[in-house]
Design a protein around this motif. Sequence first.
Motif, PDB file in Angstrom:
ATOM      1  N   PRO A 293       0.859  -0.907  -0.062  1.00 12.60           N
ATOM      2  CA  PRO A 293       0.611   0.208  -0.196  1.00 12.60           C
ATOM      3  C   PRO A 293       0.633   1.077  -0.112  1.00 12.60           C
ATOM      4  O   PRO A 293       1.731   1.349   0.245  1.00 12.60           O
ATOM      5  CB  PRO A 293      -1.243  -0.065   1.318  1.00 12.60           C
ATOM      6  N   ARG A 304      -5.236   4.489  -2.258  1.00 14.94           N
ATOM      7  CA  ARG A 304      -5.230   2.965  -1.809  1.00 14.94           C
ATOM      8  C   ARG A 304      -6.019   2.535  -3.552  1.00 14.94           C
ATOM      9  O   ARG A 304      -5.641   1.252  -3.096  1.00 14.94           O
ATOM     10  CB  ARG A 304      -6.531   3.196  -0.660  1.00 14.94           C
ATOM     11  N   ASP A 308      -5.101  -0.848  -5.309  1.00 18.96           N
ATOM     12  CA  ASP A 308      -6.004  -2.392  -5.194  1.00 18.96           C
ATOM     13  C   ASP A 308      -6.584  -2.407  -6.300  1.00 18.96           C
ATOM     14  O   ASP A 308      -6.417  -3.789  -7.198  1.00 18.96           O
ATOM     15  CB  ASP A 308      -7.424  -1.526  -4.047  1.00 18.96           C
ATOM     16  N   ASN A 311      -3.420  -4.874  -7.948  1.00 17.59           N
ATOM     17  CA  ASN A 311      -2.956  -5.882  -6.963  1.00 17.59           C
ATOM     18  C   ASN A 311      -4.979  -6.762  -7.356  1.00 17.59           C
ATOM     19  O   ASN A 311      -4.184  -8.436  -7.227  1.00 17.59           O
ATOM     20  CB  ASN A 311      -3.549  -5.164  -5.797  1.00 17.59           C
ATOM     21  N   ASP A 335      -0.687  -6.678   1.948  1.00 12.98           N
ATOM     22  CA  ASP A 335      -1.057  -5.511   2.471  1.00 12.98           C
ATOM     23  C   ASP A 335       0.050  -5.166   4.059  1.00 12.98           C
ATOM     24  O   ASP A 335      -0.050  -4.512   4.826  1.00 12.98           O
ATOM     25  CB  ASP A 335      -2.343  -6.121   2.991  1.00 12.98           C
ATOM     26  N   ARG A 336       0.993  -6.064   3.864  1.00 19.73           N
ATOM     27  CA  ARG A 336       1.063  -6.304   5.069  1.00 19.73           C
ATOM     28  C   ARG A 336       3.839  -6.025   4.833  1.00 19.73           C
ATOM     29  O   ARG A 336       3.961  -5.724   5.238  1.00 19.73           O
ATOM     30  CB  ARG A 336       1.480  -7.242   5.716  1.00 19.73           C
TER      31      ARG A 336
END
Lengths: 372, 372
Positions: A293, A304, A308, A311, A335-336
């Motif tokens: 992100p 965002r 998104d 992805n 996301d992480r």
Amino acid sequence: MLRFASIFIASVAATVAAKPPALERLEPDKAADGDKSTLAWYDARLLPVEGKGWTDTAEFWHRLPARAKGVVRDPVWTLSTNTAGICVRFVTDAPKIAARWTVTSSNLAMPHMPATGVSGLDLYVRHEGQWRWTGAGRPGSTSSSEAVLVDNVPAGTHEYMLYLPLYNGVKSLEIGIPPTAQLFKPAPRAAKPVVVYGTSICQGGCASRPGMAHVAILGRRLDVPTINLGFSGNGKMEPEMADLLAELDPAVYVLDCLPNMTAEMVRERIEPFVRTLRKAHPHTPIVLVEQAPHQAARFLPSARERVDRKNAELRATFERLSDANVPQLTLVPGDRLLGVDDDATVDGTHATDLGFVRMADELEPVLRKLLK
Amino acid sequence: MLRFASIFIASVAATVAAKPPALERLEPDKAADGDKSTLAWYDARLLPVEGKGWTDTAEFWHRLPARAKGVVRDPVWTLSTNTAGICVRFVTDAPKIAARWTVTSSNLAMPHMPATGVSGLDLYVRHEGQWRWTGAGRPGSTSSSEAVLVDNVPAGTHEYMLYLPLYNGVKSLEIGIPPTAQLFKPAPRAAKPVVVYGTSICQGGCASRPGMAHVAILGRRLDVPTINLGFSGNGKMEPEMADLLAELDPAVYVLDCLPNMTAEMVRERIEPFVRTLRKAHPHTPIVLVEQAPHQAARFLPSARERVDRKNAELRATFERLSDANVPQLTLVPGDRLLGVDDDATVDGTHATDLGFVRMADELEPVLRKLLK
């Protein structure tokens, strides 16, 4: 020599099962004989080099073969002359190690990345079984720099890895040690490399020093050679790049280009790219990495949504390929990748050392499993 | 205004128990009327400023009072004109926020620290109760820069904090928003600040941007004002610095000067420094921070011993003061301040964003307990 031999056995046990190969001792550069310096200098091109996928390069420190010129887009070619991810390995009993190097561009830094990362050197030593940072070569104010990388080294023979600049090219690089010390060439590592193809982030923007790009961190943690094919702003997965990557024979391919692609490019280009690699290497694992992100995306919906969409296209591609029974594909969620505090970049996109360690934290278990 | 009021209540509930004070709306700078820009510009000096311990400064953005000149050593004075740790707070409904600023030195970067950290701006927003990064002001190629910090902000009124450069001074700083948007002054925060006195590391060397100095990170996590009294190479705990710090009335004093001191200086200077602060403030907690290990110390005994000697002197000082019943002293061990992978700095000593997050991780629980 006995002392070194035992260190060598311990240190490469993970990758070389057989007895340690003989070490070749290097002679200092004859051209340096007239030098008034108290150090003996060695041309780094004589040492084992990692991070180069090809030997048929136009200049020694280029990342793509000479024949790629005119085949890949011009900016890709230009960026391939940056030495991102290239390192030299050596063994020495020197109490002091210096380097002198000349880079190809006098733009030594970027506004958001220091000269130490763009144009500097970075030295690691294998200490008690782990690669540990031991000294950086900070560039001076011109293209040519000389720096002591480490001093007061404890007695004994030690194994080192020296990373080259991330966002500059190298014209020449020499290692300097006291004339009474010895420099050895370790045998090339037997393990196949991990190849990572990507963007500016992959190339190492914006690490504080070359060893902090996540590809380099992963290479140390997994103790395998890596090849960094990051091209700033230009990781766009063209067919010619697929053909070039297919020439390599890595342990794993990691494809991490989304930040340089539109959703439409993701939809159109990734499937044929993967199929080209899969055709050349039916069983080599291929890792598809989602985009992390934007670090302001929690607050800014527009930032965002842009990520998104891409992805979602990547996941759809992954599903299509999996449904078609293309084997050995792994998808890494984005996301992480940069953690959860939104503080992992210098500008929302480009990782700092903090972001790179977090990316390595996420990718390490994935690669460790695939390398087994 | 109703919408803003409710946000304000939620956001400062931690520090202000009473009803929210009225917000003062600012008028744009009259001098900017002739500007062809489509933005309305506001002088940042009209906004609530945090990170300044004194208002009687020679220039508005200095960190020490004018009368400190000639009292503190010259390099301390010069460094006090750097804006490390200073930030301005504002509230706005603007969909876009820009800044234009002029720094005092045209040396915009250091070889091991990018211009974004040395001379840049850094914007955070309070989002869902937490301070979140939302945009950086990247310096151009001269002393004067203009940058859009954030755009496409979602509707509503939001609270921001803008950090000033870490290693440069500021001649002027203006905030630009569309003429149809409104800029408000939030009320000053009621909480006393945390004052941190230290070295180049404390000043923020080598963070990628101003918000990533550990003092700034701690300020956001604890949601309290902070005052950064880091002086690169010159955190040496002289008696005149103790007198100046004693003039402040902080929630906690953090003293973190060992990297700039010899073992002998630690032995001689810290006890009288602490006694000066304790005399002026009998109950204010004082935190003494050990020096973190040099990142090559695991491999290089000489680097390890130098730091070990200073930390031993600090512990002996702490014991002496504790035995003498000097209250409210805390000692923070240095061994885990930078983590355990030896990769937390750019040069062995100066933290990157990775090192600063780790320092904040270690100091946060200590301060949180003392602030209760």
